[in-house]
Design a protein around this motif. Structure first.
Motif, mmCIF file in Angstrom:
data_model
loop_
_atom_site.group_PDB
_atom_site.id
_atom_site.type_symbol
_atom_site.label_atom_id
_atom_site.label_comp_id
_atom_site.label_asym_id
_atom_site.label_seq_id
_atom_site.Cartn_x
_atom_site.Cartn_y
_atom_site.Cartn_z
ATOM 1 N N ASP A 22 1.330 -1.148 0.116
ATOM 2 C CA ASP A 22 -0.145 0.243 -0.030
ATOM 3 C C ASP A 22 0.810 1.107 -0.165
ATOM 4 N N ASP A 65 -3.192 -4.024 3.022
ATOM 5 C CA ASP A 65 -4.982 -3.045 4.055
ATOM 6 C C ASP A 65 -4.273 -2.303 4.997
ATOM 7 N N THR A 67 -8.130 3.427 3.623
ATOM 8 C CA THR A 67 -9.681 3.831 4.102
ATOM 9 C C THR A 67 -9.698 5.111 4.762
ATOM 10 N N ARG A 116 -8.331 9.602 -0.384
ATOM 11 C CA ARG A 116 -8.971 9.304 -0.647
ATOM 12 C C ARG A 116 -8.200 9.943 -2.724
ATOM 13 N N TRP A 134 -10.360 5.815 -1.860
ATOM 14 C CA TRP A 134 -10.305 4.698 -0.873
ATOM 15 C C TRP A 134 -9.170 3.461 -1.860
ATOM 16 N N THR A 157 -8.231 0.408 -3.897
ATOM 17 C CA THR A 157 -8.530 -1.233 -3.486
ATOM 18 C C THR A 157 -6.794 -1.974 -3.485
ATOM 19 N N THR A 158 -7.042 -2.892 -3.172
ATOM 20 C CA THR A 158 -6.369 -3.273 -1.690
ATOM 21 C C THR A 158 -6.220 -5.077 -2.036
ATOM 22 N N ARG A 163 -5.884 -7.875 1.260
ATOM 23 C CA ARG A 163 -5.639 -8.021 2.661
ATOM 24 C C ARG A 163 -5.661 -8.915 3.122
ATOM 25 N N ILE A 221 -10.440 -6.897 -1.615
ATOM 26 C CA ILE A 221 -10.553 -5.238 -1.364
ATOM 27 C C ILE A 221 -11.240 -4.961 -2.078
ATOM 28 N N ARG A 257 -12.122 -1.354 -3.984
ATOM 29 C CA ARG A 257 -12.701 0.100 -3.293
ATOM 30 C C ARG A 257 -13.116 0.973 -4.461
ATOM 31 N N GLU A 258 -12.722 1.898 -4.057
ATOM 32 C CA GLU A 258 -12.731 3.244 -4.990
ATOM 33 C C GLU A 258 -11.206 3.509 -6.523
ATOM 34 N N SER A 259 -10.736 2.906 -5.687
ATOM 35 C CA SER A 259 -9.517 3.519 -6.994
ATOM 36 C C SER A 259 -9.196 2.493 -8.116
#
Length: 335
Positions: free
Chosen positions: A242, A270, A275, A278, A280, A282-283, A285, A324, A326-328
């Protein structure tokens, strides 16, 4: 306020390990120190519970953790989970922050009369730990070890699967220009993530694009800056952790690009900020809770085997990571 073993240690001027030995009637405590502890317990009105008196069936009631750094929220989370699980078994934690070039482990926690067992977390030169701990007959478990076929008890995450799933996710979103920023190949986890990335790319008939990072924000930032300067920007990036993903995102945003509209980014671990920044992230976990629980259970088995004078085969546990979303990341906008 309830008095605890740490209060007794402070009052007596001795270590928590020494206080634990006195509570458990260990024969390795000097009489002078024993009397100091007993006097401190009397003055504080401290009465150890039955659980404290029989701390996990060991000689000290202490388990050591050897770790290279505390500047990693994933490793910090693993240590916390291990500590929580140890408390359930009435063990205390002794933390040893190692160095890659550490030559003298004799003054650390690697003494049989100091700890009942040791968890070695993400070691670089694990052979040194294995030799020292085996020589001193101290039960131990490796977590995130670097040898593919280690003879020591170990807990690992399936990093090949994690790298594969992260890359497959980007491929399924329509990306074909997918770069992977890997960490140091000193770590088996890094090499396995690269292997997973390559497998997914090969399966899709795509050419791999691998950059060497350093598991930190600056290396991710510098690599993305170089892409921008040379006009060779991929449409998607899978970063080996990350931190490098955050560096890539920072560089892209500083140059006016939008994530994920212009470039999709996937990280790994993760971590805490996944989170909190911004978009969030995507990773992938890693199962921190399971890592801690399995490491402790495996070490307790080793301690039990030692006490019963049995020689069980080394057990290797491989846990599964989880993608996971998310927004990326988003589907590629084709021209």
């Amino acid at each position: 306020m309830k008095v605890n073993i740490f209060d007794v240690a402070r009052k007596s001027g001795l270590s928590v390990v020494t206080v634990s030995r006195v509570i458990n009637n260990a024969g390795t405590v000097r009489e002078k120190n024993r009397q100091k502890v007993l006097q401190a317990m009397k003055e504080l009105g401290y009465s150890p519970s039955a659980a404290a008196r029989s701390l996990a069936r060991g000689k000290t009631g202490v388990i050591g953790i050897a770790i290279m750094t505390l500047n990693d929220s994933f490793l910090d989370a693993v240590v916390k989970e291990i500590n929580d699980k140890m408390a359930e078994h009435h063990y205390l934690l002794a933390l040893f922050i190692s160095q890659e070039d550490e030559n003298d482990m004799h003054n650390a926690i690697f003494q049989e009369d100091r700890v009942d067992g040791v968890i070695v977390l993400s070691p670089i030169n694990e052979e040194r730990y294995e030799q020292e701990l085996t020589r001193k007959n101290i039960p131990y478990v490796l977590v995130d070890n670097q040898q593919e076929h280690s003879l020591a008890p170990s807990v690992q995450v399936d990093n090949f699967r994690g790298g594969y799933e992260a890359t497959k996710h980007l491929i399924e979103l329509g990306h074909v220009s997918i770069a992977h920023i890997c960490g140091s190949d000193s770590f088996l986890s890094s090499k396995e993530r690269v292997r997973g990335y390559k497998a997914a790319m090969s399966e899709a008939g795509l050419e791999p694009w691998i950059e060497q990072g350093n598991f930190d924000i600056p290396s991710g930032y510098d690599i993305a800056e170089r892409w921008l300067q040379t006009g060779s920007l991929p449409t998607a990036v899978f970063a080996g952790d990350d931190m490098m993903a955050f560096g890539v995102m920072d560089a892209l945003k500083n140059n006016g690009l939008r994530i994920p509209d212009d470039v999709s980014v996937v990280g790994y671990d993760d971590q805490l900020f996944a989170t909190q920044l911004r978009p969030w992230l995507t990773t992938v976990r890693q199962p921190v809770e399971s890592i801690g629980a399995q490491a402790i259970e495996l070490l307790l088995k080793q301690i039990g085997s030692k006490e019963e004078h049995t020689q069980d085969g080394a057990e290797h546990i491989k846990l599964q990571p989880e993608l996971i979303v998310r927004e990326s990341t988003r589907r590629l906008n084709r021209p």
